[in-house]
Design a protein around this motif. Sequence first.
Motif, PDB file in Angstrom:
ATOM      1  N   ALA A  31       0.852  -1.184   0.000  1.00 14.71           N
ATOM      2  CA  ALA A  31       0.000   0.000   0.000  1.00 14.71           C
ATOM      3  C   ALA A  31       0.887   1.233   0.000  1.00 14.71           C
ATOM      4  CB  ALA A  31      -0.908  -0.002   1.229  1.00 14.71           C
ATOM      5  N   THR A  32       0.605   2.165  -0.887  1.00 20.29           N
ATOM      6  CA  THR A  32       1.393   3.383  -0.993  1.00 20.29           C
ATOM      7  C   THR A  32       0.464   4.581  -1.027  1.00 20.29           C
ATOM      8  OG1 THR A  32       3.074   2.208  -2.256  1.00 20.29           O
ATOM      9  CG2 THR A  32       3.130   4.610  -2.343  1.00 20.29           C
ATOM     10  N   ALA A  33       0.759   5.573  -0.201  1.00 19.22           N
ATOM     11  CA  ALA A  33      -0.019   6.814  -0.200  1.00 19.22           C
ATOM     12  C   ALA A  33       0.940   7.988  -0.279  1.00 19.22           C
ATOM     13  CB  ALA A  33      -0.881   6.919   1.058  1.00 19.22           C
ATOM     14  N   GLY A  34       0.511   9.060  -0.903  1.00 21.73           N
ATOM     15  CA  GLY A  34       1.356  10.245  -1.052  1.00 21.73           C
ATOM     16  C   GLY A  34       1.445  11.055   0.224  1.00 21.73           C
ATOM     17  N   ASN A  35       1.943  12.277   0.110  1.00 27.87           N
ATOM     18  CA  ASN A  35       2.090  13.162   1.256  1.00 27.87           C
ATOM     19  C   ASN A  35       0.755  13.335   1.980  1.00 27.87           C
ATOM     20  OD1 ASN A  35       4.791  13.511   0.672  1.00 27.87           O
ATOM     21  ND2 ASN A  35       4.426  15.332  -0.552  1.00 27.87           N
ATOM     22  N   ARG A  36       0.822  13.302   3.298  1.00 25.17           N
ATOM     23  CA  ARG A  36      -0.338  13.436   4.177  1.00 25.17           C
ATOM     24  C   ARG A  36      -1.366  12.326   3.976  1.00 25.17           C
ATOM     25  NH1 ARG A  36      -0.696  19.921   3.678  1.00 25.17           N
ATOM     26  NH2 ARG A  36       1.180  20.304   4.868  1.00 25.17           N
ATOM     27  N   GLY A  37      -0.958  11.238   3.350  1.00 29.81           N
ATOM     28  CA  GLY A  37      -1.848  10.107   3.122  1.00 29.81           C
ATOM     29  C   GLY A  37      -1.674   9.036   4.179  1.00 29.81           C
ATOM     30  N   ALA A  38      -2.479   7.995   4.084  1.00 31.48           N
ATOM     31  CA  ALA A  38      -2.405   6.868   5.007  1.00 31.48           C
ATOM     32  C   ALA A  38      -2.293   5.582   4.205  1.00 31.48           C
ATOM     33  CB  ALA A  38      -3.643   6.823   5.895  1.00 31.48           C
ATOM     34  N   ALA A  39      -1.339   4.742   4.575  1.00 32.59           N
ATOM     35  CA  ALA A  39      -1.145   3.466   3.899  1.00 32.59           C
ATOM     36  C   ALA A  39      -1.156   2.353   4.937  1.00 32.59           C
ATOM     37  CB  ALA A  39       0.178   3.469   3.144  1.00 32.59           C
ATOM     38  N   THR A  40      -1.908   1.296   4.668  1.00 34.13           N
ATOM     39  CA  THR A  40      -2.008   0.168   5.583  1.00 34.13           C
ATOM     40  C   THR A  40      -1.822  -1.119   4.795  1.00 34.13           C
ATOM     41  OG1 THR A  40      -3.599   1.375   6.941  1.00 34.13           O
ATOM     42  CG2 THR A  40      -3.465  -0.993   7.278  1.00 34.13           C
ATOM     43  N   ALA A  41      -0.969  -2.014   5.284  1.00 32.31           N
ATOM     44  CA  ALA A  41      -0.763  -3.313   4.657  1.00 32.31           C
ATOM     45  C   ALA A  41      -0.874  -4.394   5.716  1.00 32.31           C
ATOM     46  CB  ALA A  41       0.603  -3.372   3.974  1.00 32.31           C
ATOM     47  N   GLY A  42      -1.345  -5.555   5.329  1.00 29.36           N
ATOM     48  CA  GLY A  42      -1.510  -6.679   6.254  1.00 29.36           C
ATOM     49  C   GLY A  42      -0.197  -7.378   6.550  1.00 29.36           C
ATOM     50  N   ASN A  43      -0.302  -8.587   7.091  1.00 29.12           N
ATOM     51  CA  ASN A  43       0.874  -9.377   7.444  1.00 29.12           C
ATOM     52  C   ASN A  43       1.784  -9.574   6.236  1.00 29.12           C
ATOM     53  OD1 ASN A  43      -0.211  -9.609   9.990  1.00 29.12           O
ATOM     54  ND2 ASN A  43      -1.156 -11.576   9.586  1.00 29.12           N
ATOM     55  N   TYR A  44       3.075  -9.449   6.451  1.00 27.28           N
ATOM     56  CA  TYR A  44       4.107  -9.583   5.428  1.00 27.28           C
ATOM     57  C   TYR A  44       4.016  -8.507   4.354  1.00 27.28           C
ATOM     58  CZ  TYR A  44       4.411 -14.270   7.432  1.00 27.28           C
ATOM     59  OH  TYR A  44       4.524 -15.325   8.299  1.00 27.28           O
ATOM     60  N   GLY A  45       3.169  -7.537   4.522  1.00 27.43           N
ATOM     61  CA  GLY A  45       2.989  -6.485   3.526  1.00 27.43           C
ATOM     62  C   GLY A  45       3.908  -5.303   3.770  1.00 27.43           C
ATOM     63  N   ALA A  46       3.863  -4.356   2.844  1.00 26.81           N
ATOM     64  CA  ALA A  46       4.657  -3.144   2.953  1.00 26.81           C
ATOM     65  C   ALA A  46       3.744  -1.942   2.813  1.00 26.81           C
ATOM     66  CB  ALA A  46       5.728  -3.110   1.877  1.00 26.81           C
ATOM     67  N   ALA A  47       3.846  -1.011   3.736  1.00 23.44           N
ATOM     68  CA  ALA A  47       3.049   0.213   3.695  1.00 23.44           C
ATOM     69  C   ALA A  47       3.996   1.398   3.634  1.00 23.44           C
ATOM     70  CB  ALA A  47       2.161   0.306   4.926  1.00 23.44           C
ATOM     71  N   THR A  48       3.761   2.294   2.689  1.00 23.46           N
ATOM     72  CA  THR A  48       4.609   3.462   2.523  1.00 23.46           C
ATOM     73  C   THR A  48       3.754   4.704   2.414  1.00 23.46           C
ATOM     74  OG1 THR A  48       6.234   2.129   1.334  1.00 23.46           O
ATOM     75  CG2 THR A  48       6.425   4.513   1.108  1.00 23.46           C
ATOM     76  N   ALA A  49       4.091   5.735   3.184  1.00 21.82           N
ATOM     77  CA  ALA A  49       3.381   7.012   3.126  1.00 21.82           C
ATOM     78  C   ALA A  49       4.413   8.125   2.988  1.00 21.82           C
ATOM     79  CB  ALA A  49       2.538   7.223   4.375  1.00 21.82           C
ATOM     80  N   GLY A  50       4.035   9.191   2.323  1.00 23.38           N
ATOM     81  CA  GLY A  50       4.936  10.323   2.123  1.00 23.38           C
ATOM     82  C   GLY A  50       5.062  11.189   3.362  1.00 23.38           C
ATOM     83  N   ASP A  51       5.611  12.386   3.189  1.00 30.48           N
ATOM     84  CA  ASP A  51       5.796  13.314   4.296  1.00 30.48           C
ATOM     85  C   ASP A  51       4.474  13.576   5.008  1.00 30.48           C
ATOM     86  OD1 ASP A  51       8.462  13.469   3.685  1.00 30.48           O
ATOM     87  OD2 ASP A  51       8.321  15.386   2.655  1.00 30.48           O
ATOM     88  N   SER A  52       4.522  13.624   6.333  1.00 32.30           N
ATOM     89  CA  SER A  52       3.368  13.865   7.198  1.00 32.30           C
ATOM     90  C   SER A  52       2.292  12.796   7.047  1.00 32.30           C
ATOM     91  CB  SER A  52       2.751  15.250   6.946  1.00 32.30           C
ATOM     92  OG  SER A  52       3.709  16.255   7.180  1.00 32.30           O
ATOM     93  N   GLY A  53       2.659  11.642   6.500  1.00 34.97           N
ATOM     94  CA  GLY A  53       1.709  10.547   6.326  1.00 34.97           C
ATOM     95  C   GLY A  53       1.831   9.518   7.428  1.00 34.97           C
ATOM     96  N   ALA A  54       0.967   8.502   7.369  1.00 37.05           N
ATOM     97  CA  ALA A  54       0.976   7.419   8.343  1.00 37.05           C
ATOM     98  C   ALA A  54       1.008   6.086   7.611  1.00 37.05           C
ATOM     99  CB  ALA A  54      -0.258   7.490   9.227  1.00 37.05           C
ATOM    100  N   ALA A  55       1.892   5.196   8.034  1.00 36.18           N
ATOM    101  CA  ALA A  55       2.019   3.879   7.426  1.00 36.18           C
ATOM    102  C   ALA A  55       1.935   2.827   8.521  1.00 36.18           C
ATOM    103  CB  ALA A  55       3.338   3.762   6.681  1.00 36.18           C
ATOM    104  N   THR A  56       1.147   1.773   8.287  1.00 35.74           N
ATOM    105  CA  THR A  56       0.981   0.700   9.257  1.00 35.74           C
ATOM    106  C   THR A  56       1.101  -0.637   8.545  1.00 35.74           C
ATOM    107  OG1 THR A  56      -0.552   2.059  10.541  1.00 35.74           O
ATOM    108  CG2 THR A  56      -0.564  -0.295  10.990  1.00 35.74           C
TER     109      THR A  56
END
Length: 151
Positions: free
Chosen positions: A38-63
């Motif tokens: 899961a990838t989200a840009g700046n100020r975005g939110a990205a969430t990935a499940g088990n074994y996944g990868a979550a990436t968020a830009g500046d001021s974002g949240a990744a889980t």
Amino acid sequence: GDSGAATAGDYGAATAGNRGAATAGNRGAATAGNRGAATAGNRGAATAGNYGAATAGDSGAATAGNRGAATAGNYGAATARGKASTGSNGLSVARGNNVRVKGGIGAILVIAEEREDTYDIVDWKAVVVDGEVVKADTWYRLENGELVEVD
């Protein structure tokens, strides 16, 4: 659905099933299932499940879930049960077994090791990346209550 891909523009939301990939633009939200990305840009939110990868830009949240990896940019927050990393002035939180954290200058690193059978916390530590005692952009793990650099 499973093995699918979803893309949304700025302020949009994208969701994909297991092993899927979801991408959202700035201020968007992206969610992917287990082993997904899961990838989200700046100020975005990205969430990935088990074994996944979550990436968020500046001021974002990744889980990310178990053995997953979460990455957020400057001023962002990353939480995982695997690896968590952020840029400058971010917050990296990892909890589990053999977990890792890193951050840029001014980031707060929180790491907690737990028992495999009960998930009770065995040890934990919180530090600020100052560039001297705790180096920027360096992976750390917890060993006997102290941060140890990871190669």
